[in-house]
Design a protein around this motif. Structure first.
Motif, PDB file in Angstrom:
ATOM      1  N   ALA A  84       0.810  -1.215   0.000  1.00  0.00           N
ATOM      2  CA  ALA A  84       0.000   0.000   0.000  1.00  0.00           C
ATOM      3  C   ALA A  84       0.846   1.269   0.000  1.00  0.00           C
ATOM      4  CB  ALA A  84      -0.936  -0.006   1.207  1.00  0.00           C
ATOM      5  N   ASN A  85       2.119   1.171   0.390  1.00  0.00           N
ATOM      6  CA  ASN A  85       2.991   2.348   0.296  1.00  0.00           C
ATOM      7  C   ASN A  85       3.200   2.795  -1.147  1.00  0.00           C
ATOM      8  OD1 ASN A  85       3.812   3.285   2.932  1.00  0.00           O
ATOM      9  ND2 ASN A  85       4.815   1.296   3.189  1.00  0.00           N
ATOM     10  N   ALA A  86       2.947   1.891  -2.099  1.00  0.00           N
ATOM     11  CA  ALA A  86       3.037   2.258  -3.508  1.00  0.00           C
ATOM     12  C   ALA A  86       2.031   3.345  -3.865  1.00  0.00           C
ATOM     13  CB  ALA A  86       2.806   1.033  -4.386  1.00  0.00           C
ATOM     14  N   ASN A  87       0.991   3.517  -3.048  1.00  0.00           N
ATOM     15  CA  ASN A  87      -0.016   4.543  -3.305  1.00  0.00           C
ATOM     16  C   ASN A  87       0.430   5.936  -2.879  1.00  0.00           C
ATOM     17  OD1 ASN A  87      -1.870   2.622  -4.280  1.00  0.00           O
ATOM     18  ND2 ASN A  87      -2.572   2.157  -2.207  1.00  0.00           N
ATOM     19  N   PHE A  88       1.618   6.057  -2.312  1.00  0.00           N
ATOM     20  CA  PHE A  88       2.131   7.354  -1.854  1.00  0.00           C
ATOM     21  C   PHE A  88       3.530   7.610  -2.423  1.00  0.00           C
ATOM     22  CE2 PHE A  88      -1.196   6.309   1.126  1.00  0.00           C
ATOM     23  CZ  PHE A  88      -1.799   7.533   1.385  1.00  0.00           C
ATOM     24  N   GLN A  89       3.696   7.350  -3.721  1.00  0.00           N
ATOM     25  CA  GLN A  89       4.989   7.580  -4.360  1.00  0.00           C
ATOM     26  C   GLN A  89       5.133   9.020  -4.863  1.00  0.00           C
ATOM     27  OE1 GLN A  89       7.624   5.054  -4.481  1.00  0.00           O
ATOM     28  NE2 GLN A  89       6.149   4.621  -2.846  1.00  0.00           N
ATOM     29  N   MET A  90       4.027   9.632  -5.247  1.00  0.00           N
ATOM     30  CA  MET A  90       3.997  11.048  -5.635  1.00  0.00           C
ATOM     31  C   MET A  90       3.014  11.741  -4.712  1.00  0.00           C
ATOM     32  SD  MET A  90       3.781  10.468  -9.721  1.00  0.00           S
ATOM     33  CE  MET A  90       3.237  12.143  -9.989  1.00  0.00           C
ATOM     34  N   ASN A  91       3.427  12.859  -4.123  1.00  0.00           N
ATOM     35  CA  ASN A  91       2.646  13.413  -3.023  1.00  0.00           C
ATOM     36  C   ASN A  91       2.363  14.900  -3.178  1.00  0.00           C
ATOM     37  OD1 ASN A  91       2.573  10.923  -1.473  1.00  0.00           O
ATOM     38  ND2 ASN A  91       4.757  11.253  -1.148  1.00  0.00           N
TER      39      ASN A  91
END
Length: 369
Positions: free
Chosen positions: A215-222
């Motif tokens: 799920a950390n892949a969902n916060f690669q661009m912020n």
């Protein structure tokens, strides 16, 4: 154009004519670019016929900022934020200049991944002028966080968001592993860098990295937003046309991933449970979010799946978010991307930066709300 710009243009004309000129929506790989005016097909600001107007060229040889004086001929991703003391910091992403070409990364230019300029402009109606730049010993804009620029290791380390917390500056940065198809790329991780001296020097906070897995892949661009003592972090997977997610953390805990809560769709999750995050909007590219006093709502800017620049509205940071409103139609400016909201309130006028890939520079835009 000033004399130094004209001389530089003449010196580069022969070599630059051989470079690719983007005529389609912004490609993923930023290295195949031509930032030289006229030779890249640009001759002044874009002439837009919709609700948005191009106001000022921020960077490059055609900019009144004369960024070529510190070896910035072309760049992208102008990420703006208030440093907490009324000064605006702007971090730019992949930046082209003169010098030793980075052929390993596929660039015929000397390449930097993350640079920073400062400005005291609060009324951008006539443009945003830079006061200072973070330089190297030769007076050129320098990388804030070094990147090896090796394909399949790390080809770039690019800023996607910035925020000031108690006098410390924080940037969210993505480590790019490969450039893929148009509008897509693969990251190794996203992470934080911090500066205690107004952006002059930066520390890479390796304990605050989110690997590009699970799920950390969902916060690669912020994108960052401060509200009510919290920092809200909006995240997407690497690339464009993605779902967006949201997390929040108390300001003082921004570097502690175990303290983040995630919006589940109905309420905030227990701390540290990144798997709980539910999508809050779809079809998102690079994202920028801010509370707008004129509207009395939160607004977000991004590009949609057609590569138009669009705005959404919400009454709370997590939404629900409205349907997108087109600010710049892709048929007017097909290679625009990465809209970033000007951090100071300007009434009914909404100012934002966007990159135009075909000329590989950043333009200030104005939309009347």
């Amino acid at each position: 154009m000033n004399k130094s710009a004209s001389a530089l243009l003449s010196a580069l004309a022969g070599a630059s004519a051989l470079l690719l000129i983007a005529t389609t929506p912004a490609s993923a790989n930023p290295n195949a670019i031509n930032p030289i005016p006229v030779l890249n097909g640009s001759s002044g600001l874009p002439n837009l016929g919709g609700r948005t107007r191009a106001v000022f060229q921020m960077t490059g040889l055609a900019s009144p900022n004369n960024t070529q004086s510190y070896n910035v001929l072309g760049t992208d991703l102008g990420i703006m934020w208030d440093n907490g003391d009324g000064e605006m910091l702007t971090a730019f992403g992949d930046t082209a200049g003169l010098g030793l070409p980075n052929l390993l990364a596929g660039s015929t230019w000397a390449w930097r991944s993350n640079i920073l300029v400062r400005s005291h402009t609060h009324d951008p109606a006539n443009g945003i002028y830079f006061d200072s730049v973070v330089r190297d010993i030769f007076g050129q804009a320098r990388d804030l966080i070094p990147s090896p620029k090796i394909p399949f290791v790390e080809i770039s380390r690019i800023p996607t968001a910035g925020i000031s917390i108690n006098g410390v500056q924080f940037m969210s940065m993505m480590s790019v592993r490969t450039w893929d198809d148009i509008g897509q790329w693969t990251t190794n991780f996203s992470g934080l860098a911090a500066s205690g001296d107004n952006g002059e020097t930066w520390a890479d906070l390796t304990n605050a990295r989110r690997p590009n897995e699970g799920a950390n892949a969902n916060f690669q661009m912020n994108a960052f937003l401060k509200n009510g003592g919290y920092v809200y972090e909006y995240g997407t997977r690497s690339g464009r046309d993605r779902a967006a997610y949201i997390a929040r953390v108390r300001e003082g805990d921004i570097a502690n991933l175990g303290e983040y809560e995630y919006w589940e769709g109905e309420h905030w999750s227990k701390k540290g449970d990144v798997d709980a995050a539910a999508p809050i909007m779809g079809g998102v590219g690079e994202l920028s979010v801010m509370y707008n006093e004129y509207l009395g709502q939160f607004i977000s800017l991004t590009t949609d799946p057609f590569n138009s620049v669009v705005m959404r509205r919400a009454s709370s940071p997590q939404g629900p978010w409205s349907d997108p409103e087109v600010l710049i139609d892709t048929r007017e400016l097909p290679s625009a991307y990465a809209p970033s909201i000007f951090p100071f309130q300007t009434g009914r006028d909404l100012y934002f930066l966007t990159t135009v890939h075909s000329q590989y520079n950043v333009i200030l835009m104005r939309t009347t709300l």
